[in-house]
Design a protein around this motif. Structure first.
Motif, short mmCIF file in Angstrom:
data_model
loop_
_atom_site.label_atom_id
_atom_site.label_comp_id
_atom_site.label_asym_id
_atom_site.label_seq_id
_atom_site.Cartn_x
_atom_site.Cartn_y
_atom_site.Cartn_z
N GLY A 135 -9.28 -6.03 9.78
CA GLY A 135 -7.89 -5.75 10.11
C GLY A 135 -6.98 -5.56 8.91
O GLY A 135 -5.78 -5.35 9.07
N TRP A 136 -7.54 -5.60 7.72
CA TRP A 136 -6.79 -5.37 6.49
C TRP A 136 -7.16 -4.01 5.92
O TRP A 136 -8.33 -3.61 5.96
N LYS A 137 -6.19 -3.32 5.38
CA LYS A 137 -6.43 -2.03 4.75
C LYS A 137 -6.42 -2.21 3.23
O LYS A 137 -5.41 -2.62 2.65
N TYR A 158 -1.46 0.78 3.04
CA TYR A 158 -2.50 -0.21 2.79
C TYR A 158 -1.86 -1.55 2.44
O TYR A 158 -0.68 -1.65 2.09
N ASP A 159 -2.67 -2.60 2.55
CA ASP A 159 -2.21 -3.97 2.31
C ASP A 159 -2.57 -4.49 0.92
O ASP A 159 -1.86 -5.31 0.35
N MET A 187 4.57 -2.55 -2.70
CA MET A 187 4.81 -3.65 -1.77
C MET A 187 3.51 -4.11 -1.12
O MET A 187 3.37 -4.19 0.10
N CYS A 188 2.54 -4.39 -1.99
CA CYS A 188 1.21 -4.81 -1.53
C CYS A 188 0.70 -5.90 -2.44
O CYS A 188 1.25 -6.16 -3.51
N TYR A 189 -0.35 -6.57 -2.01
CA TYR A 189 -1.09 -7.40 -2.94
C TYR A 189 -1.83 -6.49 -3.90
O TYR A 189 -2.37 -5.44 -3.50
N CYS A 190 -1.89 -6.87 -5.16
CA CYS A 190 -2.66 -6.11 -6.15
C CYS A 190 -3.62 -7.06 -6.85
O CYS A 190 -3.18 -8.08 -7.41
N VAL A 191 -4.89 -6.74 -6.79
CA VAL A 191 -5.95 -7.59 -7.33
C VAL A 191 -6.68 -6.83 -8.43
O VAL A 191 -7.07 -5.67 -8.24
N GLY A 192 -6.85 -7.45 -9.59
CA GLY A 192 -7.58 -6.83 -10.69
C GLY A 192 -8.65 -7.77 -11.22
O GLY A 192 -8.34 -8.93 -11.53
N VAL A 193 -9.88 -7.29 -11.33
CA VAL A 193 -10.98 -8.09 -11.87
C VAL A 193 -11.52 -7.41 -13.12
O VAL A 193 -12.01 -6.28 -13.07
N ASN A 194 -11.43 -8.12 -14.24
CA ASN A 194 -11.87 -7.60 -15.53
C ASN A 194 -12.95 -8.50 -16.10
O ASN A 194 -13.02 -9.70 -15.78
N ARG A 195 -13.79 -7.96 -16.95
CA ARG A 195 -14.87 -8.73 -17.56
C ARG A 195 -14.38 -9.47 -18.79
O ARG A 195 -13.25 -9.27 -19.28
N ILE A 239 3.27 -10.10 3.60
CA ILE A 239 3.47 -8.65 3.55
C ILE A 239 4.51 -8.22 4.58
O ILE A 239 5.47 -7.49 4.26
N ASN A 240 4.34 -8.66 5.81
CA ASN A 240 5.23 -8.23 6.89
C ASN A 240 6.67 -8.65 6.64
O ASN A 240 7.62 -7.87 6.87
N PHE A 241 6.84 -9.88 6.16
CA PHE A 241 8.20 -10.39 5.95
C PHE A 241 8.96 -9.54 4.94
O PHE A 241 10.10 -9.11 5.19
N TYR A 242 8.35 -9.30 3.78
CA TYR A 242 9.07 -8.59 2.73
C TYR A 242 9.18 -7.09 2.98
O TYR A 242 10.19 -6.46 2.62
N ARG A 243 8.20 -6.51 3.64
CA ARG A 243 8.34 -5.10 3.99
C ARG A 243 9.43 -4.88 5.04
O ARG A 243 10.17 -3.90 4.98
N ASN A 244 9.55 -5.79 5.98
CA ASN A 244 10.60 -5.69 6.99
C ASN A 244 11.98 -5.99 6.42
O ASN A 244 12.98 -5.40 6.81
#
Length: 258
Positions: A135-137, A158-159, A187-195, A239-244
């Motif tokens: 259910g997440w994009k 996307y989320d 306005m999304c979560y942003c995830v970054g994985v680095n070595r 996400i919903n709270f801040y986008r609204n």
């Protein structure tokens, strides 16, 4: 649809051009992880960021893809990261999103890193991937894509924007800044994985993996220059709270990529 999405970020050293050792090392790390929805590995997690594609490339029927399927089933979590794939006589820096069911979705890195000559070795992708998972994009991308906000722009609602990387230490300030910027502007979560660690080309990597919320607040606590696993819990209500409330995405410019 889940209200939460739990993501395990694995910040790891990588053994140069040695898929077998990297698979073993990452498998051991995964054994300490439980009850998550998604496990994220770095860019070219099986080899390090190498231009020796002919030496290390695997097919979609190869050992590392089979390993990802096995680990996804064993952990009951989707697993994503990029690796060197050969297909139709070409080489790709290909991100795979592997679900416990064995289903695989792929994204070929759009922006090859010209500074390292990646553009001369690897064919570019031309299709953005949006993964609908629990259910997440999610919109997964690879390393250098982070520098190109038009490609990453949230036109699909996307989320989560997700980057896997081998981002070197001398430019890590840009990594930190751009991850936060991508979260705020989309306005999304942003995830970054680095070595972390040193590769055989003498490039040093210091990690700085992170997850940021919609407002650009960091929700993980990675330490630089060390192997580490962090679990980020993403909240649908956030996400919903801040986008609204803020509705910034409604004011974004329209454009067409050609």
């Amino acid at each position: 649809m889940q209200d939460q999405l739990k993501i395990a970020l694995i910040q790891s050293d990588l053994v140069w051009e040695n898929p077998k050792k990297n698979r073993k090392h990452l498998k051991e790390k995964m054994e300490s992880i439980s009850n998550v929805d998604l496990i994220v590995l770095p860019e070219m997690f099986s080899t390090g960021f190498t231009m020796n594609a002919k030496t290390v490339a695997e097919t979609m029927d190869g050992k590392t893809v089979a390993w990802m399927k096995k680990q996804a089933l064993k952990t009951n979590a989707a697993i994503t990261g990029s690796m060197v794939i050969t297909e139709d006589g070409k080489f790709y820096n290909r991100l795979l999103f592997v679900e416990p069911s064995g289903d695989i979705q792929i994204y070929d890195k759009r922006h090859t890193f010209t500074l390292a000559g990646e553009d001369k070795i690897y064919s570019i992708g031309n299709k953005k991937l949006i993964v609908d998972y629990k259910g997440w994009k999610l919109c997964p991308m690879v390393c250098y894509d982070l520098r190109f906000p038009v490609w990453a722009r949230n036109t699909e609602n996307y989320d989560v924007l997700l980057f896997v990387a081998n981002w070197p230490k001398p430019r890590v300030f840009a990594w930190d800044t751009l991850l936060k910027a991508r979260a705020i502007e989309n306005m999304c979560y942003c995830v970054g994985v680095n070595r972390v660690g040193l590769d055989d080309e003498q490039n040093e990597y210091c990690g700085h993996s992170a997850a940021y919320d919609v407002l650009g607040n960091e929700i993980t606590a990675f330490k630089p220059n060390r192997e580490q696993i962090e679990i980020a819990t993403l909240e649908r209500n956030h996400i919903n709270f801040y986008r609204n409330k803020l509705k910034f995405l409604s004011d974004k410019d329209s454009f067409t990529l050609v």
